[in-house]
Design an enzyme around this catalytic site. Structure first.
Site, PDB file in Angstrom:
ATOM      1  N   GLY A 126       0.470  -5.083   0.730  1.00  8.53           N
ATOM      2  CA  GLY A 126      -0.676  -5.049  -0.172  1.00  8.53           C
ATOM      3  C   GLY A 126      -0.359  -5.644  -1.542  1.00  8.53           C
ATOM      4  O   GLY A 126      -1.264  -6.109  -2.240  1.00  8.53           O
ATOM      5  N   ALA A 174       0.857  -1.173   0.000  1.00  8.75           N
ATOM      6  CA  ALA A 174       0.000   0.000   0.000  1.00  8.75           C
ATOM      7  C   ALA A 174       0.901   1.233   0.000  1.00  8.75           C
ATOM      8  O   ALA A 174       2.095   1.129   0.274  1.00  8.75           O
ATOM      9  CB  ALA A 174      -0.867  -0.017   1.256  1.00  8.75           C
ATOM     10  N   GLU A 218      -0.851  -9.230  -1.082  1.00  9.88           N
ATOM     11  CA  GLU A 218      -2.290  -9.448  -0.878  1.00  9.88           C
ATOM     12  C   GLU A 218      -3.045  -9.381  -2.211  1.00  9.88           C
ATOM     13  O   GLU A 218      -3.962 -10.169  -2.453  1.00  9.88           O
ATOM     14  CB  GLU A 218      -2.836  -8.412   0.112  1.00  9.88           C
ATOM     15  N   GLU A 265       4.111  -5.678   7.061  1.00 11.71           N
ATOM     16  CA  GLU A 265       3.343  -4.622   7.729  1.00 11.71           C
ATOM     17  C   GLU A 265       3.713  -4.465   9.203  1.00 11.71           C
ATOM     18  O   GLU A 265       3.689  -3.367   9.756  1.00 11.71           O
ATOM     19  CB  GLU A 265       1.841  -4.906   7.617  1.00 11.71           C
TER      20      GLU A 265
HETATM   21  N1  3HC Z   1       4.584   3.480   0.045  1.00 12.40           N
HETATM   22  C1  3HC Z   1       5.072   4.697  -0.250  1.00 12.40           C
HETATM   23  N2  3HC Z   1       6.363   4.929  -0.566  1.00 12.40           N
HETATM   24  C2  3HC Z   1       7.183   3.880  -0.565  1.00 12.40           C
HETATM   25  C3  3HC Z   1       6.757   2.579  -0.247  1.00 12.40           C
HETATM   26  C4  3HC Z   1       5.386   2.389   0.062  1.00 12.40           C
HETATM   27  N3  3HC Z   1       4.896   1.188   0.350  1.00 12.40           N
HETATM   28  N4  3HC Z   1       7.816   1.747  -0.322  1.00 12.40           N
HETATM   29  C5  3HC Z   1       8.865   2.494  -0.682  1.00 12.40           C
HETATM   30  N5  3HC Z   1       8.492   3.790  -0.822  1.00 12.40           N
HETATM   31  C6  3HC Z   1       9.331   4.910  -1.240  1.00 12.40           C
HETATM   32  C7  3HC Z   1      10.437   5.208  -0.254  1.00 12.40           C
HETATM   33  O1  3HC Z   1      10.005   6.089   0.748  1.00 12.40           O
HETATM   34  C8  3HC Z   1      11.484   5.815  -1.152  1.00 12.40           C
HETATM   35  O2  3HC Z   1      11.106   7.132  -1.387  1.00 12.40           O
HETATM   36  P1  3HC Z   1      12.238   8.272  -1.587  1.00 12.40           P
HETATM   37  O3  3HC Z   1      13.071   7.824  -2.752  1.00 12.40           O
HETATM   38  O4  3HC Z   1      11.451   9.511  -1.802  1.00 12.40           O
HETATM   39  O5  3HC Z   1      13.006   8.258  -0.286  1.00 12.40           O
HETATM   40  C9  3HC Z   1      11.316   5.070  -2.466  1.00 12.40           C
HETATM   41  O6  3HC Z   1      10.002   4.500  -2.425  1.00 12.40           O
HETATM   42  C10 3HC Z   1      12.314   3.951  -2.676  1.00 12.40           C
HETATM   43  O7  3HC Z   1      12.316   3.121  -1.500  1.00 12.40           O
HETATM   44  P2  3HC Z   1      13.669   2.527  -0.909  1.00 12.40           P
HETATM   45  O8  3HC Z   1      14.689   3.612  -0.830  1.00 12.40           O
HETATM   46  O9  3HC Z   1      13.292   1.811   0.320  1.00 12.40           O
HETATM   47  O10 3HC Z   1      14.079   1.519  -2.074  1.00 12.40           O
HETATM   48  P3  3HC Z   1      14.798   0.103  -1.984  1.00 12.40           P
HETATM   49  O11 3HC Z   1      14.983  -0.319  -3.385  1.00 12.40           O
HETATM   50  O12 3HC Z   1      15.952   0.180  -1.050  1.00 12.40           O
HETATM   51  O13 3HC Z   1      13.708  -0.854  -1.298  1.00 12.40           O
HETATM   52  C11 3HC Z   1      11.565  -1.848  -0.956  1.00 12.40           C
HETATM   53  C12 3HC Z   1      12.531  -1.184  -1.964  1.00 12.40           C
HETATM   54  C13 3HC Z   1      12.117  -3.197  -0.508  1.00 12.40           C
HETATM   55  C14 3HC Z   1      10.253  -2.041  -1.652  1.00 12.40           C
HETATM   56  C15 3HC Z   1      11.406  -0.922   0.287  1.00 12.40           C
HETATM   57  O14 3HC Z   1      11.084   0.365  -0.166  1.00 12.40           O
HETATM   58  C16 3HC Z   1      10.321  -1.340   1.244  1.00 12.40           C
HETATM   59  O15 3HC Z   1      10.545  -2.212   2.053  1.00 12.40           O
HETATM   60  N6  3HC Z   1       9.149  -0.685   1.151  1.00 12.40           N
HETATM   61  C17 3HC Z   1       8.078  -0.885   2.098  1.00 12.40           C
HETATM   62  C18 3HC Z   1       7.370  -2.186   1.879  1.00 12.40           C
HETATM   63  C19 3HC Z   1       6.226  -2.304   2.841  1.00 12.40           C
HETATM   64  O16 3HC Z   1       6.349  -2.078   4.023  1.00 12.40           O
HETATM   65  N7  3HC Z   1       5.058  -2.690   2.323  1.00 12.40           N
HETATM   66  C20 3HC Z   1       3.894  -2.815   3.121  1.00 12.40           C
HETATM   67  C21 3HC Z   1       3.167  -1.516   3.146  1.00 12.40           C
HETATM   68  S1  3HC Z   1       1.801  -1.540   4.253  1.00 12.40           S
HETATM   69  C22 3HC Z   1       0.586  -2.348   3.398  1.00 12.40           C
HETATM   70  O17 3HC Z   1       0.801  -2.813   2.316  1.00 12.40           O
HETATM   71  C23 3HC Z   1      -0.726  -2.410   4.105  1.00 12.40           C
HETATM   72  C24 3HC Z   1      -1.653  -3.379   3.458  1.00 12.40           C
HETATM   73  O18 3HC Z   1      -1.623  -4.596   4.136  1.00 12.40           O
HETATM   74  C25 3HC Z   1      -3.046  -2.865   3.457  1.00 12.40           C
END
Ligand code: 3HC
Ligand code: NAI
Length: 690
Positions: free
Chosen positions: A102, A63, A105, A125
């Site tokens: 997400g 998400a 999911e 998450e």
């Molecule tokens: N939402 C918004 N922005 C995100 C994001 C997300 N889910 N994931 C990454 N970004 C952004 C980062 O803030 C960063 O922004 P910036 O360049 O402006 O600083 C950019 O994307 C690149 O991210 P990274 O620097 O972390 O890039 P990497 O290549 O090192 O890593 C990744 C990529 C492994 C995908 C890492 O970004 C990550 O772990 N992201 C989060 C994944 C996550 O937690 N997903 C679950 C979200 S909660 C959810 O899905 C709820 C659902 O169940 C309803």
């Protein structure tokens, strides 16, 4: 259709491509066209199967975290997945990069999931203080079984494509062109003419669950949660998947998600997610970086060995330099032993160990540093020794090589000035054990060149570190604030708190351990030596050291460690010593509660952070939070000291500091102007920085 979602047809298979760089997060501007595309394809007789794929470097990574805490715009992810499950024709997720949160999911809403070999799949998450809110807790156990799902969801750690295949999370792992293979796969499934069962209706794996074993596993995980709500909610949601009908479990997951997403812990953990990424952004970051191919490390002691391992683990060849063969061999033997422990624990293969050891070149000759692009010094903490070392480095290093010191406290400007190349010089302050700890304070000296700084900031992330750029001062950000946190420790004891009471107040707050247990672990002799060098004293700690009580390593310190045990046991001798010292100093003893202990240790910590911010030693308050969470175990659910100050109420902190300042007259309690300003504006950004 949209800039973010497009549909193409390949031999009657509809390929829906999401293109929302950088990580294809499911932002509103993606969800809306995605929903519309799927709704249209469901009823389109020309589409015999549907593939969901992503452009760019990854499948959907989750998400859009920036949307949390704001009103959710429809359609939400759950509606898209529900729609997917009404589609009778085969639906296939083509996964490359990471399918996270997400994203996974969404893939679980499809009949099939296929990947390339490099893909990773997970529900992280929990690391944001959440649980999967798009049906992940209810669908994942239906594919991989409840026990495996519980492990994945509570740890948040992604699994590899091959592990996902073994666990039946994915149906195929393809070689070569993922999209072409997926289209072929989807076409083949369509030609079978079968009615494929959506994941929500696959109940066989769940029916096999041993509920008692599941509860035991969940209880074990709960014990490790240390005050965090999300891991417990994750376990509860997966249990619901076993015990409740699908729709009831899905509704319960929603309720748990809504509670967490609006809570302080998740806000704190989301703050840290962005803070870590923000910390790596430094002015002038886009300059041309220097090339780093080989790294030289001087000193093969505790830190040098760990730093060398950190670079070797990141794939860099290293040259390890010592004064003579004996310490060199000792250092190398420790490194080998550490890798062997990883192999015996199963976290490293024998082959990987050999590969890493193959990256080491050992030397006692400074001339061997001539081909290094970065040289990190980790010798004794002594200005004269450091200057002598850099004098020799200056004579052999190639032009443009970056020179770094791992000093904990010494003035990096002074070390830099002793070389002929101060522009190439900076501090790289690793934390012990350097191969494990994620924090790296990068110390920008007065003359450090912007490209040298940008190069090491990038490099830090390549070796899995979390970099934070800091300025020069005694102890930089972390150790300087640690000193402020500990300034009252001995006073608390003299006034009546036992070491175990102080430590308990800390662990109840969420720290992994309290200051006295920490001192015993690190060795009390180290701070004793530092105090002596600076002409300082500590009434109780000095006496303990004079008695040879250095902590765990001598079996005695603030606590007793009987027959090599690591569990601290309160020692009546120490308590008697404290009473005697208090009497000598004329200090009356009284009961001291946990609130007072936290006030007198954590408020000075925040106050010192505020001073660091106003002096420009840290560029942002969130950088300070990153330092404390990654380097010192500040509880992640509280977001770091500066974020926590907001939760606690800065006006209250100022008021209590003023009270203790009146009581004691000690400078550590004098509220910093920056803290006063924060108390008025509620924003650290309003504080002048430097
Ligand atoms: N939402 C918004 N922005 C995100 C994001 C997300 N889910 N994931 C990454 N970004 C952004 C980062 O803030 C960063 O922004 P910036 O360049 O402006 O600083 C950019 O994307 C690149 O991210 P990274 O620097 O972390 O890039 P990497 O290549 O090192 O890593 C990744 C990529 C492994 C995908 C890492 O970004 C990550 O772990 N992201 C989060 C994944 C996550 O937690 N997903 C679950 C979200 S909660 C959810 O899905 C709820 C659902 O169940 C309803
Ligand atoms: P250590 O005593 O374990 O290792 C120092 C090593 O440097 C020894 O092996 C010694 O033989 C070698 N050495 C000394 N002079 C040398 C020279 N002229 N040339 C080559 N090698 C030389 O010390 P430790 O703990 O590794 O500390 C090193 C530096 O790291 C210090 O500046 C310390 O302040 C800093 N530091 C230490 C941390 C810790 O937790 N131990 C944490 C962060 C920084």
């Amino acid at each position: 259709m949209s800039n973010f979602v497009s549909v193409a047809s390949d031999n009657g298979v509809a390929v829906v491509t999401i293109d929302n760089p950088p990580v294809n997060a499911l932002s509103f501007h993606v969800r809306k066209p995605l929903y519309e595309a799927l709704a249209a394809l469901r009823d389109d007789p020309a589409a015999k199967a549907i593939v969901i794929a992503c452009a760019g470097r990854t499948f959907v990574a989750g998400a859009d975290i920036t949307e949390f805490g704001k009103p959710l715009e429809q359609p939400e992810l759950r509606a898209i997945i529900a729609l997917l499950e009404t589609i009778a024709k085969p639906t296939v997720a083509a996964i490359h990069g990471t399918a996270l949160g997400g994203g996974l999911e969404l893939a679980l809403g499809c009949h099939f999931r296929v990947t390339d070999h490099g893909a990773k799949l997970g529900l992280p998450e929990v690391k944001l203080g959440l649980l999967p809110g798009g049906g992940g807790t209810v669908r994942l156990p239906r594919l991989v079984g409840a026990a495996k799902a519980l492990g994945m969801i509570v740890s948040g750690t992604p699994i590899s494509a091959s592990e996902a295949k073994t666990a039946s999370l994915v149906d195929s792992v393809f070689d070569g062109d993922l999209l072409a293979q997926t289209v072929r796969f989807a076409s083949e499934m369509a030609s079978r003419g079968e009615a494929f069962v959506p994941v929500r209706d696959r109940n066989n794996r769940l029916a096999e669950t041993d509920l008692a074993a599941f509860d035991a596993q969940a209880a074990d995980l709960a014990r490790k949660a240390r005050g965090l709500e999300a891991p417990l909610a994750c376990a509860e949601a997966v249990r619901n998947a076993i015990t409740l009908p699908f729709d009831a479990a899905l509704a319960a997951e929603r309720q748990l998600f809504l509670k967490l997403v609006s809570g302080d812990q998740s806000r704190a953990q989301r703050h840290l997610f962005f803070a870590e990424r923000e910390a790596a952004k430094i002015p002038g970051k886009d300059v041309q970086k220097r090339k780093i191919a080989r790294v030289g490390i001087i000193g093969a002691g505790t830190m040098g060995g760990g730093i060398a391992m950190a670079f070797a683990n990141g794939g860099f060849p290293v040259t390890l330099l010592e004064t003579s063969a004996e310490p060199l061999q000792r250092g190398l033997a420790t490194i080998e032993k550490n890798y062997a422990v990883s192999v015996s624990r199963g976290s490293l293969t024998e082959e990987a160990k050999q590969k890493r050891l193959g990256l080491f070149k050992a030397s006692t000759d400074y001339a061997d540093l001539a081909d290094c692009d970065l040289i990190v010094e980790a010798v004794f903490e002594d200005m004269a020794v450091k200057k002598e070392v850099f004098g020799k480095v200056d004579g052999v290093a190639r032009p443009g090589a970056i020179l770094a010191t791992n000093t904990s406290y010494l003035d990096v400007n002074e070390i830099a000035a002793s070389t002929s190349r101060p522009r190439d010089m900076l501090g790289l302050h690793f934390f012990s054990p350097a191969n494990i700890m994620k924090l790296l304070e990068i110390v920008r000296a007065e003359k450090t060149a912007p490209d040298a700084l940008a190069t090491v900031t990038d490099l830090a992330r390549r070796i899995g570190k979390v970099p934070v750029v800091v300025g020069v001062c005694h102890g930089f950000v972390g150790n300087r604030m640690l000193a402020a946190r500990g300034a009252e420790n001995e006073f608390l004891l003299l006034e009546g708190a036992a070491p175990s009471e102080v430590d308990k107040a800390f662990t109840d707050f969420g720290w992994p351990m309290g200051p006295f247990q920490m001192g015993d672990l690190a060795g009390l002799d180290i701070s004793w030596r530092n105090r002596k060098a600076r002409g300082l004293t500590a009434a109780i700690a000095d006496t303990l050291c004079e008695q040879g009580r250095f902590g765990q390593k001598t079996g005695r310190g603030w606590y007793r460690y009987d027959s090599g045990a690591r569990e601290p046991v309160a020692d009546p001798d120490v308590e008697a010593l404290i009473r005697t010292k208090a009497a000598d100093l004329g200090i009356a003893q009284r009961n001291i509660g946990p609130d007072e202990i936290l006030e007198r240790t954590l408020y000075p910590l925040v106050n010192e952070g505020a001073k660091i911010l106003e002096e420009g030693i840290a560029a942002r308050a969130s950088d300070i939070d990153v330092v404390w969470v990654n380097g010192y175990g500040f509880p992640i659910g509280k977001g770091g000291p500066m974020f926590w100050a907001g939760l606690q109420g800065a006006a209250k902190i100022v008021e209590r500091l003023e009270y203790w300042h009146r009581q004691t007259g000690r400078p550590v309690f004098e509220p910093a102007p920056a803290l006063r300003r924060f108390a008025v504006t509620g924003s650290w950004e309003s504080v002048p920085n430097g």
